[in-house]
Each structure stands twice: as C-alpha cells, then as structure tokens.
Design an enzyme around this catalytic site. Structure first.
Site, PDB file in Angstrom:
ATOM      1  N   VAL A   1      -0.420  15.270   4.152  1.00  0.00           N
ATOM      2  CA  VAL A   1      -0.816  15.305   2.746  1.00  0.00           C
ATOM      3  C   VAL A   1      -1.064  16.848   2.271  1.00  0.00           C
ATOM      4  O   VAL A   1      -0.431  17.417   1.503  1.00  0.00           O
ATOM      5  CB  VAL A   1      -1.993  14.571   2.138  1.00  0.00           C
TER       6      VAL A   1
ATOM      7  N   THR B   1      -7.286  10.019   0.495  1.00  0.00           N
ATOM      8  CA  THR B   1      -7.532   8.548   0.123  1.00  0.00           C
ATOM      9  C   THR B   1      -8.991   8.240   0.367  1.00  0.00           C
ATOM     10  O   THR B   1      -9.296   8.081   1.394  1.00  0.00           O
ATOM     11  CB  THR B   1      -6.472   7.625   0.804  1.00  0.00           C
TER      12      THR B   1
ATOM     13  N   LYS C   1      -5.242   4.377  -6.657  1.00  0.00           N
ATOM     14  CA  LYS C   1      -4.669   4.882  -5.121  1.00  0.00           C
ATOM     15  C   LYS C   1      -4.600   3.507  -4.363  1.00  0.00           C
ATOM     16  O   LYS C   1      -3.765   3.100  -3.790  1.00  0.00           O
ATOM     17  CB  LYS C   1      -5.369   5.792  -4.760  1.00  0.00           C
TER      18      LYS C   1
ATOM     19  N   GLY D   1      10.569  -8.515   7.436  1.00  0.00           N
ATOM     20  CA  GLY D   1      10.948  -8.033   8.765  1.00  0.00           C
ATOM     21  C   GLY D   1       9.505  -7.847   9.540  1.00  0.00           C
ATOM     22  O   GLY D   1       9.007  -9.046   9.654  1.00  0.00           O
TER      23      GLY D   1
ATOM     24  N   GLY E   1       3.254  -1.103   8.660  1.00  0.00           N
ATOM     25  CA  GLY E   1       2.634  -0.214   9.325  1.00  0.00           C
ATOM     26  C   GLY E   1       2.333   1.312   8.760  1.00  0.00           C
ATOM     27  O   GLY E   1       2.685   1.268   7.487  1.00  0.00           O
TER      28      GLY E   1
ATOM     29  N   CYS F   1      -0.969   4.481   6.317  1.00  0.00           N
ATOM     30  CA  CYS F   1      -1.584   4.196   4.834  1.00  0.00           C
ATOM     31  C   CYS F   1      -1.925   2.764   4.532  1.00  0.00           C
ATOM     32  O   CYS F   1      -3.066   2.379   4.443  1.00  0.00           O
ATOM     33  CB  CYS F   1      -0.741   4.991   3.827  1.00  0.00           C
TER      34      CYS F   1
ATOM     35  N   LYS G   1      -4.502   0.885   6.803  1.00  0.00           N
ATOM     36  CA  LYS G   1      -5.882   1.155   6.649  1.00  0.00           C
ATOM     37  C   LYS G   1      -6.544   1.151   5.187  1.00  0.00           C
ATOM     38  O   LYS G   1      -7.510   0.675   5.117  1.00  0.00           O
ATOM     39  CB  LYS G   1      -5.720   2.795   6.824  1.00  0.00           C
TER      40      LYS G   1
ATOM     41  N   ARG H   1       1.927   5.795  14.013  1.00  0.00           N
ATOM     42  CA  ARG H   1       0.697   5.464  13.886  1.00  0.00           C
ATOM     43  C   ARG H   1       0.955   3.861  13.304  1.00  0.00           C
ATOM     44  O   ARG H   1       1.694   3.479  12.362  1.00  0.00           O
ATOM     45  CB  ARG H   1      -0.081   6.174  13.142  1.00  0.00           C
TER      46      ARG H   1
HETATM   47  C1  UGA Z   1       2.811   4.404   1.704  1.00  0.00           C
HETATM   48  C2  UGA Z   1       3.109   4.230  -0.023  1.00  0.00           C
HETATM   49  O1  UGA Z   1       4.547   3.439  -0.148  1.00  0.00           O
HETATM   50  C3  UGA Z   1       3.216   5.513  -0.536  1.00  0.00           C
HETATM   51  O2  UGA Z   1       3.531   5.371  -2.102  1.00  0.00           O
HETATM   52  C4  UGA Z   1       1.621   6.309  -0.447  1.00  0.00           C
HETATM   53  O3  UGA Z   1       1.603   7.549  -0.996  1.00  0.00           O
HETATM   54  C5  UGA Z   1       1.834   6.220   0.955  1.00  0.00           C
HETATM   55  O4  UGA Z   1       1.432   4.983   1.885  1.00  0.00           O
HETATM   56  C6  UGA Z   1       0.055   6.924   1.363  1.00  0.00           C
HETATM   57  O5  UGA Z   1      -0.969   6.157   0.857  1.00  0.00           O
HETATM   58  O6  UGA Z   1      -0.076   7.889   1.746  1.00  0.00           O
HETATM   59  P1  UGA Z   1       4.368   5.340   3.549  1.00  0.00           P
HETATM   60  O7  UGA Z   1       3.086   4.916   4.624  1.00  0.00           O
HETATM   61  O8  UGA Z   1       5.026   6.634   3.819  1.00  0.00           O
HETATM   62  O9  UGA Z   1       3.776   5.212   2.126  1.00  0.00           O
HETATM   63  O10 UGA Z   1       5.067   3.893   3.755  1.00  0.00           O
HETATM   64  P2  UGA Z   1       5.937   2.897   3.128  1.00  0.00           P
HETATM   65  O11 UGA Z   1       7.430   3.635   2.683  1.00  0.00           O
HETATM   66  O12 UGA Z   1       5.244   2.374   1.869  1.00  0.00           O
HETATM   67  O13 UGA Z   1       6.367   1.791   4.143  1.00  0.00           O
HETATM   68  C7  UGA Z   1       5.187   1.313   4.696  1.00  0.00           C
HETATM   69  C8  UGA Z   1       5.554   0.093   5.869  1.00  0.00           C
HETATM   70  O14 UGA Z   1       6.155  -1.126   5.022  1.00  0.00           O
HETATM   71  C9  UGA Z   1       6.785   0.658   6.764  1.00  0.00           C
HETATM   72  O15 UGA Z   1       6.368   0.062   7.987  1.00  0.00           O
HETATM   73  C10 UGA Z   1       7.998  -0.155   6.390  1.00  0.00           C
HETATM   74  O16 UGA Z   1       8.928  -0.319   7.511  1.00  0.00           O
HETATM   75  C11 UGA Z   1       7.192  -1.357   5.758  1.00  0.00           C
HETATM   76  N1  UGA Z   1       8.048  -1.979   4.834  1.00  0.00           N
HETATM   77  C12 UGA Z   1       8.422  -1.474   3.458  1.00  0.00           C
HETATM   78  C13 UGA Z   1       8.538  -3.331   4.808  1.00  0.00           C
HETATM   79  O17 UGA Z   1       8.372  -3.928   5.949  1.00  0.00           O
HETATM   80  N2  UGA Z   1       9.098  -4.015   4.032  1.00  0.00           N
HETATM   81  C14 UGA Z   1       9.611  -3.400   2.724  1.00  0.00           C
HETATM   82  O18 UGA Z   1      10.260  -3.906   1.785  1.00  0.00           O
HETATM   83  C15 UGA Z   1       9.220  -1.952   2.574  1.00  0.00           C
END
Ligand code: UGA
Length: 443
Positions: free
Chosen positions: A12, A122, A205, A254, A258, A261, A264, A328
């Site tokens: 971040v 956060t 958030k 799926g 994970g 973010c 946690k 992670r």
């Molecule tokens: C997430 C949020 O999407 C961001 O908006 C936020 O700023 C960020 O956390 C944070 O708090 O810093 P991120 O951790 O990068 O972002 O990942 P995501 O794109 O949200 O995906 C998270 C997980 O969900 C991944 O493992 C992804 O494969 C899974 N996922 C996502 C699914 O299994 N199905 C979906 O339809 C979408």
C-alpha cells in the site's frame, strides 16, 4: 504540489507513494527495514506489481520520489504524513495495531510544524481516534496535528490502475478543513470523493472487503448445490449477475478467496463484532465456507483418483490470484499443501510465484519450469490460479503428457466439452456433467 511522507514501503505504502509522486507531489517513503530501502534506492521494487517499477523509476529520476530509513528526514518538509504500515492478524483474529501505534509515536516525536496525519493502513473502527490520542499526548502542543482516515481499495495485480482511476475515494475527518486538504491532493484523479466522519470511513473499508468475500463464499455455496442438482454454476451466475442489483463481479466459484486482505479483514470485522457482543453469523459462514472449499476440492480429487497416496498431481498456479507473486493465504498453495498431506506427490508451476512459495511453503512440493513439464506422468492436473497463461492450454498436449486423465478446473476457466473432447475427464467447481431433463410421463 505537496510534500508528503509515507510510513511503510509495503504494497500500500509504495503504490501510494509512487502514484502521489506521479500526480505531481514530492514524496519521501520511509521504512525501518534498511534492506528494503537499500533495494528501492538501487532501483529495485521488493515485490511484483504491474507498472509499479516503471512508475518508481520515473519519479525517482525526476526527483519527486525518494526513500529513507529516517522519519525525521522524511517528515522534514512534509505537510501530510501517511501511515501505511502492516496490520497483521492477531491471535484471536483481531487486527494487531503495534506498527500503527509505533508509527503514531514516532510521528509525534518528529512533529516540527502543523501536519495532517492520514491513516491508510486497514484498521478497526476507532483506530484513528487512538492515533489522534497518541499524537495529542506526545506531539508538541504549539503545532496543530489533525488526523484523517483514507482507506485504500487497491487490488493486487492492478493497484496502480486502481489508484489512478478509483471508483471512489473515501475520506474520514473530524474537520472540514482537513477534508479539503485531501480533496485538493486527489483532485488530479477526477474521482468521486466521499467525505465521512473518521469511524464511518474505517467501517467502509472492512465492510467492502467483507461483502466481496461474502459474494465469493455465496458463489461457492451455490456451486456446491449446483454440483448436487446437476446444474452448471457459471450459467446460473451469468444470468443472476445480469441483474444490476446483484452484478457479475465476485461471483466466480472456485477455490475460494485468499491473499493478505479478504481473509484477514473478514476475521478482523468478525472480531470487532464479537467484541461489541454482536454475533457475526454471516461473516463466520463466509469464512467457514471458504475454509471448507479447499477440503471439498481435495476430497473430490482423492475420490476421482481412487485415493491420493503415491499419486502424482500437477498444480498449475500458486499465487493467490493472477498477476502477482503473492502467495499469502493462497488457496492454490493451500490446496497443494493439502494434496501433499494426503500422500500425493505434487509438482507445481507458477509464472512468477515460485520463489515466494519456496520461502513460505511446507516441504514436499516440486516445481516445474513450465506448465507442460509439470504434467509429465501426472494422474491429475489442477488449474488452481486463473493466470491467462493457463486459460488456453493445448489440451491434446496436456492429455498426451499425463498418465491419468483427470483435469480439475478449480477456477472454471474451460468449457467442459473442450476438455472432454481432448479425452480428459473434466471436473470443475459446480459444473457437473448435465443430467438429462426428465421426460414428462403421460399416463
Ligand atoms: C481486495 C479487494 O478486492 C480490494 O478492493 C482491496 O483494496 C484489497 O483487498 C485490500 O484490502 O487491500 P485483493 O486482495 O487484491 O483485493 O484481491 P481480490 O481481487 O479481491 O481477490 C481476492 C481473492 O478472491 C483471490 O484469491 C481471488 O482469486 C478470489 N476471487 C475473486 C474468487 O475466488 N472469485 C471471484 O469472483 C473473485
């Protein structure tokens, strides 16, 4: 142009620092980790994030971005100080605020002018009040120190684009004049700005991440029901998501969610909820469904392989999502580890996350230099991360290299028929072979 200091050069902090420099500010990023600062000064970026290395290099060259281990130096000219330190999970799922407290204490000791302290880490509701209290107590009283909350909504893998084209910017403040400083700072982004009080901003958030996680667990639960009733979940979600009240995003069934973010933050919000005597039933169900998803898929592979002992399984993908080397709380890595525990011999491939996996993972996973080599002699292959590279595998070559024929599409990337046409057994998530519709019986 504003002079800004950012505390923390993690994901971040570094993205925020580089992007704020890019839109015309002078930014010093400070970290206590001397090794990290040395790497950044030499032009290296300590983790993979598309476009970030170029952005850092460009802004360092033009003198708008620099790095330091000294907060005194970082705060020397700064009118705004961002706290962007880690808030790891504590023992009971709570957010561990030790780094935030330490940063606030350090800022207080270095206040030499009126400043605005902005919390971007956060954090639970009330943390900005805690930061304000630390500053009130320890900072010299002749200077005005205001505190704001400004949560980040950056996604790993497209963080630079998310920063530059945000759907909204949330600013939590006690005073309108504080909001105006941040509104001016973000003006070049032309984004919708939502100004709230500090606690509301902190709650926004956690609520956003908890909702995204809940959508995913919901999709996975529906997928499991689809499996039982002979319906393809991707068709269901395609139609359900066409309703703009629901939306298609985050309904992809799926392996579960994970990363550093969502898991946690849902736990931290559940912890806050319990601490205020509110039972977080939906959040608990979201987490439980997510945990079960890995077990479920591992059990399914075991059944379809006739047991896992001594069987070779290829796992394609280790990162928690594509376009990152971050492993992670990666569901892909958790599945690989579970397969090893169940007696399988796992060979994995990932375009960039192998070095990080080797640092974090339990022993027993072998690595292949490309996806096809991972398949040699495998009874089963699992597509575990939705990298573009895995979306168009040559299925005939896949079938030829494998010993067995089980193709587990744990991210629902393939048309089941195309996999079956290559002579493989298809197993998706919530995509059973369709049952023939019962014919109406006329008596
Ligand atoms: C997430 C949020 O999407 C961001 O908006 C936020 O700023 C960020 O956390 C944070 O708090 O810093 P991120 O951790 O990068 O972002 O990942 P995501 O794109 O949200 O995906 C998270 C997980 O969900 C991944 O493992 C992804 O494969 C899974 N996922 C996502 C699914 O299994 N199905 C979906 O339809 C979408």
């Amino acid at each position: 142009m504003k002079n800004i200091c950012i505390i923390g050069t993690g994901y971040v902090g570094l993205v925020t620092g580089a992007c704020l420099a890019e839109i015309g500010n002078r930014v010093v990023c400070v970290d206590t980790d001397a090794q990290k600062i040395a790497t950044l000064r030499e032009g290296g970026v300590p983790f993979y994030e598309p476009d970030l290395a170029d952005l850092v290099a460009r802004n360092v060259t033009i003198g708008r971005l620099s790095f330091s281990t000294s907060l005194a130096q970082g705060m020397h000219d700064a009118a705004i100080v961002f706290i962007a330190v880690g808030t790891p999970r504590g023992e009971r799922g709570e957010s561990d605020l030790q780094h935030v407290r330490a940063a606030a204490g350090e800022i207080a000791r270095n206040v030499r002018r009126d400043i605005l302290v902005v919390n971007k880490s956060t954090v639970p509701v009330e943390t900005s009040d805690l930061v304000a209290a630390i500053l009130r107590e320890a900072a010299p009283s002749e200077h005005h120190v205001s505190v704001a909350s400004n949560p980040e909504f950056l996604r790993v893998g497209c963080a630079v684009a998310d920063f530059m084209r945000p759907e909204r910017i949330v600013i939590g403040v006690h005073e309108v004049s504080t909001a105006n400083i941040l509104i001016e700072l973000y003006a070049p982004l032309n984004a919708q700005v939502i100004v709230t009080d500090v606690r509301t901003s902190e709650m926004i958030k956690y609520t956003a991440n908890a909702f995204l996680a809940t959508k995913i667990s919901f999709a996975n639960e529906i997928a499991n029901i689809c499996d039982a009733v002979g319906v393809d979940v991707t068709e269901v979600m395609h139609a359900v998501g066409a309703d703009t009240r629901i939306g298609r995003a985050f309904l992809q069934a799926g392996l579960g969610f994970g990363g550093s973010c969502l898991p946690k933050d849902v736990q931290a919000l559940a912890h806050i909820s319990r601490a205020h005597s509110v039972t977080p039933r939906m959040l608990e169900a979201t987490l439980e469904t997510n945990r079960r998803q890995i077990d479920r898929i591992c059990e399914r592979i075991s059944v379809l392989c006739g047991g896992l002992k001594g069987k070779k399984v290829a796992v394609l993908g280790l990162a928690f999502k594509p376009d990152t080397d971050d492993v992670r709380e990666s569901p892909a890595l958790a599945l690989a580890a579970r397969l090893v525990q169940s007696g399988a011999s796992v060979t994995a491939h990932d375009p960039i996350a192998v070095p990080n996996t080797q640092k974090h993972s339990p022993p027993g996973i072998g690595y292949a230099p490309d996806p096809y080599t991972a398949l040699d002699g495998a009874e089963a292959v699992v597509v575990a991360t939705d990298w573009n590279e895995y979306k168009h595998l040559d299925l005939t070559a896949v079938a030829a290299r494998m010993k067995g024929d089980l193709f587990v599409d744990a991210r629902n990337l393939y048309s089941p028929q195309s996999v079956r046409d290559a002579g493989l057994r298809y197993e998706g998530v919530g995509r059973p072979a369709k049952r023939p519709t019962a014919k109406r019986v006329t008596v």
